[in-house]
Design an enzyme around this catalytic site. Structure first.
Site, PDB file in Angstrom:
ATOM      1  N   ARG A  15    -102.204   3.388 -14.450  1.00  0.00           N
ATOM      2  CA  ARG A  15    -102.195   4.348 -15.551  1.00  0.00           C
ATOM      3  C   ARG A  15    -102.119   5.803 -15.086  1.00  0.00           C
ATOM      4  NH1 ARG A  15    -107.123   2.993 -19.047  1.00  0.00           N
ATOM      5  NH2 ARG A  15    -107.738   1.586 -17.366  1.00  0.00           N
ATOM      6  N   LYS A  22    -104.250   5.979  -6.287  1.00  0.00           N
ATOM      7  CA  LYS A  22    -105.222   6.573  -7.219  1.00  0.00           C
ATOM      8  C   LYS A  22    -106.346   7.325  -6.512  1.00  0.00           C
ATOM      9  CE  LYS A  22    -108.100   4.043 -10.005  1.00  0.00           C
ATOM     10  NZ  LYS A  22    -108.619   3.512 -11.288  1.00  0.00           N
ATOM     11  N   THR A  79    -113.123  -7.754  -7.587  1.00  0.00           N
ATOM     12  CA  THR A  79    -114.066  -6.927  -6.825  1.00  0.00           C
ATOM     13  C   THR A  79    -114.866  -7.742  -5.806  1.00  0.00           C
ATOM     14  OG1 THR A  79    -115.543  -7.149  -8.738  1.00  0.00           O
ATOM     15  CG2 THR A  79    -114.326  -5.099  -8.551  1.00  0.00           C
ATOM     16  N   ASN A 224    -109.205   6.505 -14.468  1.00  0.00           N
ATOM     17  CA  ASN A 224    -108.099   5.551 -14.555  1.00  0.00           C
ATOM     18  C   ASN A 224    -106.795   6.220 -14.950  1.00  0.00           C
ATOM     19  OD1 ASN A 224    -109.567   3.124 -13.960  1.00  0.00           O
ATOM     20  ND2 ASN A 224    -110.593   3.424 -15.915  1.00  0.00           N
ATOM     21  N   ARG A 330    -103.911  37.816   4.491  1.00  0.00           N
ATOM     22  CA  ARG A 330    -103.541  36.526   5.080  1.00  0.00           C
ATOM     23  C   ARG A 330    -104.394  36.236   6.311  1.00  0.00           C
ATOM     24  NH1 ARG A 330     -97.409  37.276   5.891  1.00  0.00           N
ATOM     25  NH2 ARG A 330     -97.693  35.259   6.946  1.00  0.00           N
ATOM     26  N   TYR A 363     -97.213  46.688   4.652  1.00  0.00           N
ATOM     27  CA  TYR A 363     -97.347  45.428   5.368  1.00  0.00           C
ATOM     28  C   TYR A 363     -97.850  45.722   6.773  1.00  0.00           C
ATOM     29  CZ  TYR A 363     -96.442  41.392   8.192  1.00  0.00           C
ATOM     30  OH  TYR A 363     -96.608  40.362   9.075  1.00  0.00           O
TER      31      TYR A 363
END
Ligand code: UD1
Ligand code: CA
Length: 455
Positions: A15, A22, A79, A224, A330, A363
């Site tokens: 899903r 997942k 399971t 899910n 940075r 810069y």
């Protein structure tokens, strides 16, 4: 009593509709499984065994660590079958079962659960639910003792009215586990080997099933689909916002604050809306962060100020230093105490000494700027020749005129000055003015071109 943890992470997560397994979907910037593993680690177990299946290679690659063992469940047969895959070589007095897609479970809850497991006792984490649809139900006898868990799909209408649900998380005496798993059958509606059937077996063997509940239902909520993932994310963020406020941080809107990593905070820190902290961030007393800032892997010393819309990564701001609005710092940026970086200034691998300033549109890369030096608007360190990077070194009290290009490698001594618009290609000695631009010519009586008439 010795402890091992088994984490189930073999499921597909259909899903999610995703190419990513997942358990690798992130909550607060970290894979769900990563949260579970970190929580498991806090219990200091003898080992952590991860059962992988769908996307096994990807999961392992992403999270592999010396303290983990990976066990392949090639086919997802339930399971109980999953746990069985992780048994080889397991020899612990207590085994705790966790789930890779239930990321917010808290250490304290697991500690309470583990306090209840023993040679003759199983400890089960259950949750009282308004809508227990889909959950296994905790079936208790007239004496209130747990008898069994019945899966929703196998439950009778009467059993479905039970609102105490199985979270799936449980702790069992290790020596019993293998025997119970061997006796599991898949004779049920889903044709799966249910781990939950272990409960009735334990009861039949004369064990007691002790139950504990989580502090909040979200702790045991799985993800899910992407909607549930977003709910977990919100819950996590609310929790981290509450923790920070409890530590003395003002969040102008706790609902608009995101922590994707770890932060340590001092007192009287003020964080405006839409701030994202990532990686490892250290924030000392009295720091202020304006709205819409991203601060990643950075350290902000006492009293530092980050103004609106600034982006910091791998930077350190000294005491009372400030940057922004619209500053880009940075990796390798270090601002000395009370140094100032203004709008549209980008720094990379650059150090600004105490009280040095770069107010606008610059810069500065691979550079060291001495204390109290002033960098005029539009200054650029030309640090890259197309093949290699070169350094720019400025002493103390240097004044760089606006729109100067400092062509590295180049060194300017203390007190040196450059004229506006200069291209500085050679070193400048201390206390010297360098002007590297064409001299201005004024042409008297010069006529502007005029538009030709159409023919
Ligand atoms: C399970 C429980 C149910 C509980 C619910 C809580 C069983 C039989 N049922 O049901 O009592 O209320 O969780 O959410 O345990 N997994 C594997 N391999 C498998 C099957 C599952 O690794 O073969 C993993 C899944 O990836 C998932 C977890 O185990 O992380 C739970 O599996 P799932 O199929 O979602 O179980 P439920 O039917 O929800
Ligand atoms: Ca589930």
């Amino acid at each position: 009593m010795s402890l091992e943890v088994i984490v189930l992470a073999a499921g597909q997560g259909t899903r999610m509709r995703s190419a990513l397994p997942k358990v690798l979907h992130p909550v607060a910037g970290k894979p769900m499984l990563g949260h579970v593993l970190d929580t498991a680690r806090e219990l200091a177990p003898g080992g952590i065994r991860v059962v992988v299946g769908h996307g096994a290679e990807q999961v392992r690659e992403r999270l592999d660590a010396p303290d983990l063992g990976f066990f392949l469940q090639a086919e997802q047969l339930g399971t109980g079958h999953a746990v069985a895959q992780a048994l080889p070589g397991l020899d612990a007095e207590r085994v705790l079962i966790l789930y890779g897609d239930v990321p917010l479970i808290e250490t304290q809850t697991l500690e309470r659960l583990l306090a209840r497991v023993g040679p003759r006792q199983i400890a089960l984490l259950t949750v009282e639910l308004d809508d227990p649809t889909g959950y296994g139900r905790i079936v208790r006898g007239t004496d209130g003792q747990v008898q069994a868990i019945v899966e929703h799909k196998d439950a009778s209408p009467e059993q479905r009215r039970i609102r105490e649900g199985n979270t799936g998380i449980l702790a069992v005496p290790g020596e019993r586990l293998a025997g119970w798993l061997q006796r599991l059958s898949n004779d049920n509606v889903q044709g799966e080997y249910y781990l939950t059937d272990v409960i009735a077996m334990a009861v039949a063997d004369g064990l007691v099933v002790a139950t504990e509940q989580p502090q909040a239902a979200m702790e045991v909520q799985g993800a899910n689909d992407r909607m549930q993932l977003a709910e977990l994310e919100r819950h996590y963020q609310q929790r981290s916002a509450r923790r920070l406020m409890a530590q003395g941080v003002t969040l102008l809107d706790p609902a608009r604050f995101d922590l994707r990593g770890e932060v340590s905070v001092g007192r009287d820190v003020v964080i405006d809306v839409n701030v994202i902290l990532e990686g490892r961030v250290v924030i000392e007393d009295g720091v202020q962060i304006g709205p819409n800032c991203v601060v990643r892997d950075s350290t902000l010393r006492r009293g530092a100020v980050v103004k609106a819309n600034s982006h910091l990564e791998g930077a350190e701001l000294g005491e009372g230093a400030d940057c922004g609005p619209f500053a880009r710092l940075r990796p390798g940026t270090v601002l000395g105490a009370r140094a100032h970086v203004g709008n549209f200034v980008e720094l990379k691998n650059a150090r600004l000494g105490e009280g040095a300033k770069a107010g606008h549109l610059s810069y500065l890369g691979d550079a060291r700027i001495g204390a109290r030096s002033n960098i005029g608007a539009g200054t650029i360190t030309c640090n890259y020749d197309g093949a290699n990077k070169h350094r720019t070194e400025l002493g103390e009290d240097v004044f760089i005129g606006s729109n100067s290009a400092l062509v590295a490698p180049v060194t300017l001594g203390a007190g040196a000055t450059t004229g506006a618009g200069s291209v500085i290609t050679g070193d400048v000695p201390a206390d010297t003015l360098a002007v590297g631009r064409a001299r201005q010519r004024n042409i008297e009586g010069w006529k502007r071109p005029v538009k030709k008439k159409p023919v």
